[in-house]
Design an enzyme around this catalytic site. Structure first.
Site, PDB file in Angstrom:
ATOM      1  N   GLY A  31       1.028  -0.992   0.013  1.00 51.60           N
ATOM      2  CA  GLY A  31      -0.046  -0.377  -0.230  1.00 51.60           C
ATOM      3  C   GLY A  31       0.642   1.293   0.141  1.00 51.60           C
ATOM      4  N   ASN A  32       0.138   2.443  -0.148  1.00 48.18           N
ATOM      5  CA  ASN A  32       0.758   3.394  -0.215  1.00 48.18           C
ATOM      6  C   ASN A  32       0.028   4.759  -0.106  1.00 48.18           C
ATOM      7  OD1 ASN A  32       1.006   3.100  -3.304  1.00 48.18           O
ATOM      8  ND2 ASN A  32       2.245   1.467  -2.664  1.00 48.18           N
ATOM      9  N   THR A  46       9.494   4.626  -0.502  1.00 44.91           N
ATOM     10  CA  THR A  46       8.689   3.351  -1.040  1.00 44.91           C
ATOM     11  C   THR A  46       9.197   2.175   0.130  1.00 44.91           C
ATOM     12  OG1 THR A  46       9.514   1.294  -2.748  1.00 44.91           O
ATOM     13  CG2 THR A  46      11.300   2.905  -2.314  1.00 44.91           C
ATOM     14  N   SER A  74       7.204   5.741  -3.540  1.00 40.22           N
ATOM     15  CA  SER A  74       6.175   4.741  -3.539  1.00 40.22           C
ATOM     16  C   SER A  74       7.048   3.708  -4.990  1.00 40.22           C
ATOM     17  CB  SER A  74       5.535   5.313  -3.168  1.00 40.22           C
ATOM     18  OG  SER A  74       4.276   4.357  -3.607  1.00 40.22           O
ATOM     19  N   SER A  75       6.963   3.484  -5.631  1.00 39.09           N
ATOM     20  CA  SER A  75       7.422   2.336  -6.491  1.00 39.09           C
ATOM     21  C   SER A  75       5.561   2.875  -7.196  1.00 39.09           C
ATOM     22  CB  SER A  75       7.621   1.011  -6.371  1.00 39.09           C
ATOM     23  OG  SER A  75       6.056   0.369  -5.355  1.00 39.09           O
ATOM     24  N   GLU A  76       4.959   2.802  -6.760  1.00 37.36           N
ATOM     25  CA  GLU A  76       3.210   3.494  -7.016  1.00 37.36           C
ATOM     26  C   GLU A  76       3.208   4.937  -7.583  1.00 37.36           C
ATOM     27  OE1 GLU A  76       2.409   1.085  -8.625  1.00 37.36           O
ATOM     28  OE2 GLU A  76       2.025  -0.890  -7.551  1.00 37.36           O
ATOM     29  N   HIS A  95      -4.337   3.601  -1.528  1.00 35.87           N
ATOM     30  CA  HIS A  95      -3.749   2.021  -2.335  1.00 35.87           C
ATOM     31  C   HIS A  95      -3.035   1.125  -1.205  1.00 35.87           C
ATOM     32  CE1 HIS A  95      -2.693  -0.552  -4.276  1.00 35.87           C
ATOM     33  NE2 HIS A  95      -0.773  -0.949  -4.122  1.00 35.87           N
ATOM     34  N   HIS A  97      -3.230  -3.638  -0.446  1.00 32.69           N
ATOM     35  CA  HIS A  97      -3.702  -5.066  -0.220  1.00 32.69           C
ATOM     36  C   HIS A  97      -4.650  -5.106  -0.142  1.00 32.69           C
ATOM     37  CE1 HIS A  97       0.521  -5.124  -2.635  1.00 32.69           C
ATOM     38  NE2 HIS A  97       0.020  -4.195  -2.942  1.00 32.69           N
ATOM     39  N   TYR A 116     -26.605  -1.641  -2.606  1.00 34.51           N
ATOM     40  CA  TYR A 116     -26.361  -0.328  -2.435  1.00 34.51           C
ATOM     41  C   TYR A 116     -25.406   0.927  -2.930  1.00 34.51           C
ATOM     42  CZ  TYR A 116     -27.435   1.867   2.194  1.00 34.51           C
ATOM     43  OH  TYR A 116     -27.306   1.982   2.970  1.00 34.51           O
ATOM     44  N   HIS A 158      -3.943  -8.008  -7.734  1.00 31.06           N
ATOM     45  CA  HIS A 158      -3.197  -6.566  -7.252  1.00 31.06           C
ATOM     46  C   HIS A 158      -4.019  -5.650  -5.474  1.00 31.06           C
ATOM     47  CE1 HIS A 158       0.071  -3.234  -8.165  1.00 31.06           C
ATOM     48  NE2 HIS A 158      -0.777  -3.247  -6.469  1.00 31.06           N
ATOM     49  N   TYR A 213     -24.282  11.490   1.763  1.00 25.43           N
ATOM     50  CA  TYR A 213     -24.254  10.332   2.565  1.00 25.43           C
ATOM     51  C   TYR A 213     -23.228  10.007   2.882  1.00 25.43           C
ATOM     52  CZ  TYR A 213     -25.866   5.736   3.591  1.00 25.43           C
ATOM     53  OH  TYR A 213     -25.612   4.819   4.650  1.00 25.43           O
TER      54      TYR A 213
HETATM   55  P1  13P Z   1       5.971   0.835  -2.137  1.00 26.40           P
HETATM   56  O1  13P Z   1       6.692   0.471  -1.121  1.00 26.40           O
HETATM   57  O2  13P Z   1       6.654   1.134  -3.243  1.00 26.40           O
HETATM   58  O3  13P Z   1       4.632   2.157  -1.842  1.00 26.40           O
HETATM   59  O4  13P Z   1       4.652  -0.237  -2.812  1.00 26.40           O
HETATM   60  C1  13P Z   1       4.367  -0.935  -2.222  1.00 26.40           C
HETATM   61  C2  13P Z   1       2.696  -1.770  -3.097  1.00 26.40           C
HETATM   62  O5  13P Z   1       1.629  -1.775  -2.642  1.00 26.40           O
HETATM   63  C3  13P Z   1       3.146  -1.637  -4.887  1.00 26.40           C
HETATM   64  O6  13P Z   1       2.078  -1.684  -5.118  1.00 26.40           O
END
Ligand code: 13P
Length: 232
Positions: A31-32, A46, A74-76, A95, A97, A116, A158, A213
């Site tokens: 996540g990021n 990252t 972050s890689s993203e 983001h 997982h 809904y 992912h 809401y």
């Molecule tokens: P990072 O640590 O680079 O943010 O990567 C985590 C990740 O979820 C890549 O999709």
């Protein structure tokens, strides 16, 4: 554009990441998170565990892909940059997982209008983008397409992306979507559940808009609310 000072945003980012793991919405260094600033965004570094992350570890990035900070972003960073640039209606990209959203995503299944609350992502479904390797421009392009007119999407094989105005709203939306994913996975055990119609979902979307809401009460902006009782 948010007027919150950078040092508060940095500290709120760390708190949001830790909260995301604490409530079981994410795990480890997956996540990021990013937040819009003038001409760019703040983004988590990252691979740094959230318990060790401090506000000073947050990276400053420009939309021109240059960065400042003591860590790599972050890689993203590509999808954070591309989403924040293309979607001025949102300040935050989160983001994760999370388990149930990812359970659907590994089957390349989005979340249809079986309940809904799917409308919390702004439409009649929550799409799942096709697979692309993490950290690539392909992933960013596919995510942006899946987010068209939506504030969330699943990423094939992912995880989940959620957009919002604030960190609090991003966490709220992510929890709602993870819960929907969990309910959908359970419902599928009985069979594919029937879907709400376009008309029913249009009514839900309009009702959510009128009632603001899921947002903390704000009597100035809510048009459909019971009248406040006059005190004697
Ligand atoms: P990072 O640590 O680079 O943010 O990567 C985590 C990740 O979820 C890549 O999709």
């Amino acid at each position: 554009m948010s007027q919150v000072p950078f040092h508060i945003l940095r500290s709120d980012m760390v708190k949001t990441c830790r909260e995301m793991n604490r409530i079981g919405l994410n795990q480890g260094t997956s996540g990021n998170l990013s937040h819009r600033i003038p001409d760019g965004f703040l983004i988590t570094p990252t691979s740094l565990p959230y318990e060790r992350m401090e506000p000073e570890d947050i990276v400053v990035m420009g939309f021109d892909a240059t960065f400042e900070g003591r860590h790599r972003p972050s890689s993203e960073w590509r999808f954070h940059r591309d989403i924040l640039r293309a979607r001025p209606d949102h300040n935050v990209v989160l983001h994760t997982h999370s388990t149930y959203a990812t359970t659907l995503a590994v089957h390349e299944r989005g979340i249809p209008a079986f309940h809904y609350m799917v409308a919390v992502a702004g439409g009649t479904d929550i799409r799942c983008s096709p697979y692309a390797c993490f950290g690539t421009q392909d992933l960013s392009d596919l995510a942006l397409a899946a987010l068209q007119d939506r504030s969330a999407c699943l990423l094939g094989h992912h995880g989940l992306i959620v957009l919002a105005d604030t960190f609090e709203r991003a966490l709220w939306r992510a929890v709602e979507i993870e819960t929907l994913a969990k309910m959908y996975v359970h419902a599928l055990a009985v069979g594919e559940p029937p879907r709400l119609t376009e008309t029913q979902m249009a009514q839900v979307i309009e009702q959510m808009r009128r009632m603001s809401y899921g947002q903390a009460p704000d009597l100035d902006t809510v048009t459909d609310t019971p009248k406040v009782r006059a005190t004697a």
